[in-house]
Design a protein around this motif. Sequence first.
Motif, PDB file in Angstrom:
ATOM      1  N   PHE A   4       0.854  -1.229  -0.016  1.00  0.00           N
ATOM      2  CA  PHE A   4      -0.119  -0.094  -0.119  1.00  0.00           C
ATOM      3  C   PHE A   4       0.777   1.264   0.059  1.00  0.00           C
ATOM      4  CE2 PHE A   4       1.112  -0.336   4.395  1.00  0.00           C
ATOM      5  CZ  PHE A   4       1.039   0.733   4.980  1.00  0.00           C
ATOM      6  N   ASN A   5       0.301   2.454  -0.352  1.00  0.00           N
ATOM      7  CA  ASN A   5       0.856   3.396  -0.357  1.00  0.00           C
ATOM      8  C   ASN A   5       0.805   4.449   1.148  1.00  0.00           C
ATOM      9  OD1 ASN A   5       1.916   6.129  -0.616  1.00  0.00           O
ATOM     10  ND2 ASN A   5       0.347   6.874  -2.359  1.00  0.00           N
ATOM     11  N   ARG A   6       1.749   4.252   1.981  1.00  0.00           N
ATOM     12  CA  ARG A   6       1.604   4.409   3.347  1.00  0.00           C
ATOM     13  C   ARG A   6       1.477   5.945   3.423  1.00  0.00           C
ATOM     14  NH1 ARG A   6       3.685   5.821   8.288  1.00  0.00           N
ATOM     15  NH2 ARG A   6       5.233   7.508   7.302  1.00  0.00           N
ATOM     16  N   GLU A   7       1.859   6.714   2.428  1.00  0.00           N
ATOM     17  CA  GLU A   7       1.475   8.166   2.871  1.00  0.00           C
ATOM     18  C   GLU A   7       0.220   8.613   2.334  1.00  0.00           C
ATOM     19  OE1 GLU A   7       3.808  10.913   3.263  1.00  0.00           O
ATOM     20  OE2 GLU A   7       4.936   9.242   4.124  1.00  0.00           O
ATOM     21  N   ASN A   8      -0.695   7.863   1.707  1.00  0.00           N
ATOM     22  CA  ASN A   8      -1.985   8.043   1.478  1.00  0.00           C
ATOM     23  C   ASN A   8      -2.907   7.067   1.998  1.00  0.00           C
ATOM     24  OD1 ASN A   8      -3.339   9.783  -0.338  1.00  0.00           O
ATOM     25  ND2 ASN A   8      -4.244   8.148  -1.370  1.00  0.00           N
ATOM     26  N   SER A   9      -2.527   6.444   3.154  1.00  0.00           N
ATOM     27  CA  SER A   9      -3.345   5.459   3.773  1.00  0.00           C
ATOM     28  C   SER A   9      -3.814   5.738   5.320  1.00  0.00           C
ATOM     29  CB  SER A   9      -2.643   4.020   3.625  1.00  0.00           C
ATOM     30  OG  SER A   9      -2.276   3.694   2.425  1.00  0.00           O
ATOM     31  N   ALA A  10      -4.862   5.257   5.715  1.00  0.00           N
ATOM     32  CA  ALA A  10      -5.272   5.529   7.182  1.00  0.00           C
ATOM     33  C   ALA A  10      -5.720   4.026   7.706  1.00  0.00           C
ATOM     34  CB  ALA A  10      -6.281   6.563   7.014  1.00  0.00           C
ATOM     35  N   TRP A  11      -5.576   4.017   9.020  1.00  0.00           N
ATOM     36  CA  TRP A  11      -6.361   3.245   9.768  1.00  0.00           C
ATOM     37  C   TRP A  11      -7.449   4.165  10.488  1.00  0.00           C
ATOM     38  CZ3 TRP A  11      -2.086   0.589  12.930  1.00  0.00           C
ATOM     39  CH2 TRP A  11      -1.577  -0.404  12.265  1.00  0.00           C
ATOM     40  N   CYS A  12      -8.958   3.852  10.203  1.00  0.00           N
ATOM     41  CA  CYS A  12      -9.951   4.450  10.933  1.00  0.00           C
ATOM     42  C   CYS A  12     -10.455   3.670  12.073  1.00  0.00           C
ATOM     43  CB  CYS A  12     -10.959   4.672   9.819  1.00  0.00           C
ATOM     44  SG  CYS A  12     -10.688   5.947   8.536  1.00  0.00           S
ATOM     45  N   ILE A  13     -10.293   4.127  13.112  1.00  0.00           N
ATOM     46  CA  ILE A  13     -10.402   3.476  14.408  1.00  0.00           C
ATOM     47  C   ILE A  13     -11.757   3.721  15.432  1.00  0.00           C
ATOM     48  CG2 ILE A  13      -9.658   2.268  16.501  1.00  0.00           C
ATOM     49  CD1 ILE A  13      -6.888   2.718  15.115  1.00  0.00           C
ATOM     50  N   LEU A  29     -12.621   9.653   3.399  1.00  0.00           N
ATOM     51  CA  LEU A  29     -12.722   9.788   1.992  1.00  0.00           C
ATOM     52  C   LEU A  29     -12.675  11.385   1.593  1.00  0.00           C
ATOM     53  CD1 LEU A  29     -16.525   7.793   2.274  1.00  0.00           C
ATOM     54  CD2 LEU A  29     -14.385   7.174   0.867  1.00  0.00           C
ATOM     55  N   ALA A  30     -12.987  12.218   2.428  1.00  0.00           N
ATOM     56  CA  ALA A  30     -12.801  13.663   2.156  1.00  0.00           C
ATOM     57  C   ALA A  30     -11.137  13.821   1.632  1.00  0.00           C
ATOM     58  CB  ALA A  30     -13.319  14.722   3.222  1.00  0.00           C
ATOM     59  N   MET A  31     -10.425  13.173   2.602  1.00  0.00           N
ATOM     60  CA  MET A  31      -9.089  13.631   2.637  1.00  0.00           C
ATOM     61  C   MET A  31      -8.412  12.522   1.313  1.00  0.00           C
ATOM     62  SD  MET A  31      -7.702  13.614   6.508  1.00  0.00           S
ATOM     63  CE  MET A  31      -5.922  13.769   5.941  1.00  0.00           C
ATOM     64  N   LYS A  32      -9.260  11.944   0.613  1.00  0.00           N
ATOM     65  CA  LYS A  32      -8.950  11.058  -0.477  1.00  0.00           C
ATOM     66  C   LYS A  32      -7.979   9.959   0.215  1.00  0.00           C
ATOM     67  CE  LYS A  32     -10.207  14.366  -4.127  1.00  0.00           C
ATOM     68  NZ  LYS A  32     -10.971  15.127  -3.040  1.00  0.00           N
ATOM     69  N   LEU A  33      -7.918   9.523   1.258  1.00  0.00           N
ATOM     70  CA  LEU A  33      -7.268   8.244   1.543  1.00  0.00           C
ATOM     71  C   LEU A  33      -7.706   7.037   1.346  1.00  0.00           C
ATOM     72  CD1 LEU A  33      -6.465   9.871   5.131  1.00  0.00           C
ATOM     73  CD2 LEU A  33      -4.887  10.051   3.241  1.00  0.00           C
ATOM     74  N   ASP A  34      -6.534   5.924   1.195  1.00  0.00           N
ATOM     75  CA  ASP A  34      -6.985   4.623   1.134  1.00  0.00           C
ATOM     76  C   ASP A  34      -7.033   4.268   2.714  1.00  0.00           C
ATOM     77  OD1 ASP A  34      -6.935   4.604  -1.635  1.00  0.00           O
ATOM     78  OD2 ASP A  34      -4.947   3.913  -1.387  1.00  0.00           O
ATOM     79  N   TYR A  35      -8.596   3.723   3.106  1.00  0.00           N
ATOM     80  CA  TYR A  35      -8.578   3.576   4.537  1.00  0.00           C
ATOM     81  C   TYR A  35      -8.959   2.167   4.886  1.00  0.00           C
ATOM     82  CZ  TYR A  35     -13.648   3.971   3.801  1.00  0.00           C
ATOM     83  OH  TYR A  35     -14.940   3.662   3.295  1.00  0.00           O
ATOM     84  N   THR A  36      -8.794   1.795   6.195  1.00  0.00           N
ATOM     85  CA  THR A  36      -9.176   0.100   6.559  1.00  0.00           C
ATOM     86  C   THR A  36      -9.973   0.725   7.983  1.00  0.00           C
ATOM     87  OG1 THR A  36      -7.260  -0.659   5.783  1.00  0.00           O
ATOM     88  CG2 THR A  36      -8.562  -1.775   7.231  1.00  0.00           C
ATOM     89  N   LEU A  37     -11.089   0.259   7.877  1.00  0.00           N
ATOM     90  CA  LEU A  37     -11.999   0.314   9.120  1.00  0.00           C
ATOM     91  C   LEU A  37     -11.618  -0.561  10.447  1.00  0.00           C
ATOM     92  CD1 LEU A  37     -15.566   0.907   7.909  1.00  0.00           C
ATOM     93  CD2 LEU A  37     -14.047   2.737   8.692  1.00  0.00           C
ATOM     94  N   LYS A  38     -11.145   0.040  11.523  1.00  0.00           N
ATOM     95  CA  LYS A  38     -10.895  -0.960  12.539  1.00  0.00           C
ATOM     96  C   LYS A  38     -11.774  -0.735  13.692  1.00  0.00           C
ATOM     97  CE  LYS A  38      -6.140  -2.189  10.747  1.00  0.00           C
ATOM     98  NZ  LYS A  38      -6.247  -3.865  11.322  1.00  0.00           N
ATOM     99  N   GLU A  39     -11.734  -1.724  14.739  1.00  0.00           N
ATOM    100  CA  GLU A  39     -12.386  -1.554  16.099  1.00  0.00           C
ATOM    101  C   GLU A  39     -11.582  -1.793  16.959  1.00  0.00           C
ATOM    102  OE1 GLU A  39     -16.266  -3.596  18.276  1.00  0.00           O
ATOM    103  OE2 GLU A  39     -16.231  -3.701  15.795  1.00  0.00           O
ATOM    104  N   VAL A  40     -11.473  -0.855  18.066  1.00  0.00           N
ATOM    105  CA  VAL A  40     -10.675  -1.148  19.154  1.00  0.00           C
ATOM    106  C   VAL A  40     -11.559  -1.833  20.284  1.00  0.00           C
ATOM    107  CG1 VAL A  40     -11.323   1.134  20.102  1.00  0.00           C
ATOM    108  CG2 VAL A  40      -9.423  -0.037  21.115  1.00  0.00           C
ATOM    109  N   LYS A  41     -11.024  -3.002  20.863  1.00  0.00           N
ATOM    110  CA  LYS A  41     -11.503  -3.653  21.896  1.00  0.00           C
ATOM    111  C   LYS A  41     -10.580  -3.473  23.195  1.00  0.00           C
ATOM    112  CE  LYS A  41     -13.742  -6.672  18.917  1.00  0.00           C
ATOM    113  NZ  LYS A  41     -13.636  -8.139  18.285  1.00  0.00           N
TER     114      LYS A  41
END
Length: 321
Positions: A4-13, A29-41
């Motif tokens: 992945f392109n680290r500079e354009n990626s995000a974890w959404c937690i 989405l507004a920042m035009k990032l490739d994102y992965t939704l994650k859940e904290v436990k």
Amino acid sequence: MDSFNRENSAWCITDGSAGMVSQVKGLALAMKLDYTLKEVKLNFPWNILPVGIVPILSSAFSNLFDFKKTNPPKFIITCGRKSVYLSLFLKRKYKNKVVTIHIQNPKSKFDEFDAIISPKHDKIDLPNSYTTNLAINHISENLIKSEMEKFSDVISFDDRPICLVLLGGQSNNYKFDEVELERLIERIKNIKKNQEIRFFFLFSRRTEKKIIDKINTEFNKSDIVWSDTKSNPYLALLGFSKYIICTSDSVSMISEAIVSMKSVYVFRLSSVKSKNRIEDFNDFISSAGLVRKLENKLNEFKHDYINETAIIASKLRNKFK
């Protein structure tokens, strides 16, 4: 996310709640990032304590393995109390390798975040903070149109305009008991006497079963009470509806309704606190003409809300190039 392109990626937690997911997803989405939704436990006692009372250790998290990366994404976007712990933990671990952006008031360790985005009613004014009138969200015209196409064969139509009714539930800030429900039912029945409108009821995960059952009893024959748990026409109905009624307990739900640019009415539940920040939010959006108080008639009205999510995203992109 191995390549992945680290500079354009995000974890959404988040903790997984719909309102919080909408906020982190909307910003990514507004920042035009490739994102992965994650859940904290979180483990006990972190799962019940405010941030700052006990040290943030690796043992605080029951799913820390989900976040172990030698090369993490550049952006860590979090929302809600539980994700504050993880954002701070990851920042201390990766340091300047990551940019941490927290949505909502973290209520602690403000200077350890690269950016904080909070609504006006939180009254945060810091060098690293950004203030919005509404909650950050992922609602857009294109998204609504896409969902309308998906549900065009599912939702039946007649000549009556649709009013979407979004019901929340009991919370630390508001009562939503039988008395409050009877007030809402009476108000909707009065509207039905005055106008030919088709009501479409949707519920949040906080809506108690007794509330859902009562709405079913009162309106299932004349209107639509959605019960299919496999599909959710919420986004489509933001487009199909002429009017939207929201209970006053959810900033996220009301914000998304306003962003749809429909005529939004708020049913004010009884506050259980003398100092209720969400009441400040509801007072502001009413005075700004973004919503109206629910009475006995619905009228179409316009407002000039400008998408704050896009504005904040642009500022963050420029700051963290």
